[in-house]
Scaffold this motif. Structure first.
Motif, PDB file in Angstrom:
ATOM      1  N   SER A   1       0.671  -3.625   3.685  1.00 16.45           N
ATOM      2  CA  SER A   1       2.085  -3.390   3.981  1.00 16.45           C
ATOM      3  C   SER A   1       2.448  -1.955   3.627  1.00 16.45           C
ATOM      4  O   SER A   1       2.175  -1.487   2.519  1.00 16.45           O
TER       5      SER A   1
ATOM      6  N   LYS B   1       4.966  14.537 -10.762  1.00 17.34           N
ATOM      7  CA  LYS B   1       5.004  13.203 -11.356  1.00 17.34           C
ATOM      8  C   LYS B   1       3.630  12.952 -11.994  1.00 17.34           C
ATOM      9  O   LYS B   1       2.633  13.524 -11.534  1.00 17.34           O
TER      10      LYS B   1
ATOM     11  N   GLY C   1       0.796  -1.233   0.000  1.00 18.61           N
ATOM     12  CA  GLY C   1       0.000   0.000   0.000  1.00 18.61           C
ATOM     13  C   GLY C   1       0.819   1.267   0.000  1.00 18.61           C
ATOM     14  O   GLY C   1       1.828   1.382  -0.665  1.00 18.61           O
TER      15      GLY C   1
ATOM     16  N   PHE D   1      10.653  -5.589   3.302  1.00 19.15           N
ATOM     17  CA  PHE D   1      10.672  -7.046   3.463  1.00 19.15           C
ATOM     18  C   PHE D   1      12.087  -7.594   3.361  1.00 19.15           C
ATOM     19  O   PHE D   1      12.348  -8.726   3.756  1.00 19.15           O
TER      20      PHE D   1
ATOM     21  N   ARG E   1       7.685   5.199   5.431  1.00 25.57           N
ATOM     22  CA  ARG E   1       8.328   6.482   5.096  1.00 25.57           C
ATOM     23  C   ARG E   1       7.655   7.657   5.799  1.00 25.57           C
ATOM     24  O   ARG E   1       8.295   8.636   6.134  1.00 25.57           O
TER      25      ARG E   1
HETATM   26  P1  NAP Z   1      10.419   1.999  -3.723  1.00 23.13           P
HETATM   27  O1  NAP Z   1      11.541   2.870  -4.115  1.00 23.13           O
HETATM   28  O2  NAP Z   1       9.714   1.242  -4.783  1.00 23.13           O
HETATM   29  O3  NAP Z   1      10.863   0.952  -2.628  1.00 23.13           O
HETATM   30  C1  NAP Z   1      12.068   1.026  -1.914  1.00 23.13           C
HETATM   31  C2  NAP Z   1      12.043  -0.024  -0.832  1.00 23.13           C
HETATM   32  O4  NAP Z   1      11.126   0.370   0.193  1.00 23.13           O
HETATM   33  C3  NAP Z   1      11.555  -1.375  -1.302  1.00 23.13           C
HETATM   34  O5  NAP Z   1      12.587  -2.114  -1.895  1.00 23.13           O
HETATM   35  C4  NAP Z   1      11.025  -1.974  -0.021  1.00 23.13           C
HETATM   36  O6  NAP Z   1      12.084  -2.407   0.813  1.00 23.13           O
HETATM   37  C5  NAP Z   1      10.421  -0.766   0.673  1.00 23.13           C
HETATM   38  N1  NAP Z   1       8.992  -0.586   0.393  1.00 23.13           N
HETATM   39  C6  NAP Z   1       8.416   0.254  -0.506  1.00 23.13           C
HETATM   40  N2  NAP Z   1       7.089   0.192  -0.447  1.00 23.13           N
HETATM   41  C7  NAP Z   1       6.802  -0.718   0.510  1.00 23.13           C
HETATM   42  C8  NAP Z   1       5.587  -1.235   1.047  1.00 23.13           C
HETATM   43  N3  NAP Z   1       4.384  -0.807   0.609  1.00 23.13           N
HETATM   44  N4  NAP Z   1       5.680  -2.179   2.032  1.00 23.13           N
HETATM   45  C9  NAP Z   1       6.889  -2.601   2.477  1.00 23.13           C
HETATM   46  N5  NAP Z   1       8.057  -2.150   2.022  1.00 23.13           N
HETATM   47  C10 NAP Z   1       8.022  -1.225   1.051  1.00 23.13           C
HETATM   48  O7  NAP Z   1       9.304   2.831  -2.915  1.00 23.13           O
HETATM   49  P2  NAP Z   1       9.183   4.408  -2.626  1.00 23.13           P
HETATM   50  O8  NAP Z   1       9.040   5.117  -3.927  1.00 23.13           O
HETATM   51  O9  NAP Z   1      10.237   4.778  -1.664  1.00 23.13           O
HETATM   52  O10 NAP Z   1       7.758   4.450  -1.912  1.00 23.13           O
HETATM   53  C11 NAP Z   1       7.600   3.992  -0.588  1.00 23.13           C
HETATM   54  C12 NAP Z   1       6.127   3.975  -0.227  1.00 23.13           C
HETATM   55  O11 NAP Z   1       5.561   5.274  -0.400  1.00 23.13           O
HETATM   56  C13 NAP Z   1       5.304   3.013  -1.074  1.00 23.13           C
HETATM   57  O12 NAP Z   1       4.455   2.293  -0.221  1.00 23.13           O
HETATM   58  C14 NAP Z   1       4.506   3.922  -2.004  1.00 23.13           C
HETATM   59  O13 NAP Z   1       3.255   3.399  -2.301  1.00 23.13           O
HETATM   60  C15 NAP Z   1       4.423   5.221  -1.210  1.00 23.13           C
HETATM   61  N6  NAP Z   1       4.415   6.412  -2.046  1.00 23.13           N
HETATM   62  C16 NAP Z   1       5.427   6.613  -2.948  1.00 23.13           C
HETATM   63  C17 NAP Z   1       5.384   7.749  -3.746  1.00 23.13           C
HETATM   64  C18 NAP Z   1       6.441   7.995  -4.786  1.00 23.13           C
HETATM   65  O14 NAP Z   1       6.331   9.012  -5.490  1.00 23.13           O
HETATM   66  N7  NAP Z   1       7.436   7.152  -4.953  1.00 23.13           N
HETATM   67  C19 NAP Z   1       4.338   8.673  -3.601  1.00 23.13           C
HETATM   68  C20 NAP Z   1       3.339   8.431  -2.658  1.00 23.13           C
HETATM   69  C21 NAP Z   1       3.393   7.301  -1.876  1.00 23.13           C
HETATM   70  P3  NAP Z   1      12.567  -3.944   0.840  1.00 23.13           P
HETATM   71  O15 NAP Z   1      13.307  -4.139  -0.436  1.00 23.13           O
HETATM   72  O16 NAP Z   1      13.412  -4.044   2.066  1.00 23.13           O
HETATM   73  O17 NAP Z   1      11.340  -4.793   0.915  1.00 23.13           O
END
Ligand code: NAP
Length: 247
Positions: free
Chosen positions: A29, A193, A8, A49, A33
């Protein structure tokens, strides 16, 4: 009851947990952040994870029957890991991806393939409204010529642009509010984005009305071979079908 793991961190992830709750066992999950996240109904686990292998181990240990990747369209690594975990365990995976935005009449959109390209695209502008989130600010850290208004849920950490004000706010945002920000801060370009969805779309209308361009960062593709749904309803129907739950 079948066990559904929802990756999520999005409105859609929370909504899907709400729709499925009661009919299946749901674990959402979150990455961990955001300091005080909005929590979905059902069970919640927080934190990484440990890559695709770690997710596969978690899926086996907790007897997960289906996985829905409802992470943000720009969360590329977790989606890639989910595809790897699904392939390793044989557990069905669906990617829930809200559709991207489309430019309309009067819009001046400039497409960027990455945050780095977006940073190049704002060269020559003076007052940038940067709405791409707290992570990724490093891509703009070398842009000294412009003043940045950065909107984020939590306070950014360096590296970030040298001339910067921060608006700590979480969507949804209103059109009136976005108009006000653009006028008050004399914004001459918006960076976003291509997140899609209604919650953060009013900035696009406000930019069009103000006659200023929007730099739109293109989204990464869904990992190859992963089935995708565009709406929470479609994803719920998929879960019910694949997990063998009656509507
Ligand atoms: P990412 O770069 O795709 O993921 C980096 C690492 O963070 C993954 O390898 C995983 O660690 C962990 N991770 C990410 N999402 C997770 C989840 N839902 N549950 C458990 N572990 C998670 O992700 P990100 O861009 O940093 O985004 C992190 C979270 O913020 C996500 O849940 C996403 O939906 C939310 N979000 C992101 C954005 C964006 O612009 N990127 C905007 C709004 C919300 P491991 O390899 O150790 O499992």
């Amino acid at each position: 009851m079948p066990h559904v793991l929802i990756l999520g961190g999005t409105t859609e992830g929370r909504e899907l947990a709400g729709v499925l709750g009661g009919r299946v066992r749901v674990t959402s999950s979150l990455a961990g952040r955001v300091a005080a996240p909005r929590l979905p109904v059902g069970e919640v686990r927080v934190g990484g994870f440990g890559g695709a292998e770690g997710m596969a181990a978690w899926v086996r240990e907790h007897e997960v029957d289906v996985v829905v990747d409802a992470t943000h369209p720009f969360a590329e690594r977790i989606s890639f890991n989910a595809a790897g975990a699904a392939a390793a365990t044989g557990v069905p995976l669906l990617a829930l991806r809200r559709p991207g935005w489309a430019a309309g009449a009067g819009d001046d959109w400039r497409e960027a393939g990455s945050l780095a390209e977006a940073a190049e695209a704002v060269a020559g502008f003076e007052r940038v409204f940067l709405t791409t989130g707290r992570q990724g600010l490093a891509a703009f850290a070398h842009v000294g010529g412009a003043h940045f208004l950065v909107r984020a849920v939590d306070a950014p950490e360096p590296p970030f642009p040298p001339r910067m004000d921060v608006l700590l706010e979480r969507g949804p945002f209103t059109l009136d509010g976005e108009r006000e920000i653009i006028a008050r801060h004399r914004i001459d370009v918006v960076v976003t984005k291509d997140s899609g969805g209604a919650a953060t779309a009013p900035k696009l209308t406000a930019a069009r009305e103000a006659g200023i361009p929007v730099v739109v960062v293109r989204r990464p593709p869904v990992p190859e071979g992963v089935e995708a749904a565009a709406t929470v309803e479609e994803a719920a129907a998929w879960v019910q079908r694949v997990a063998g739950v009656s509507g």
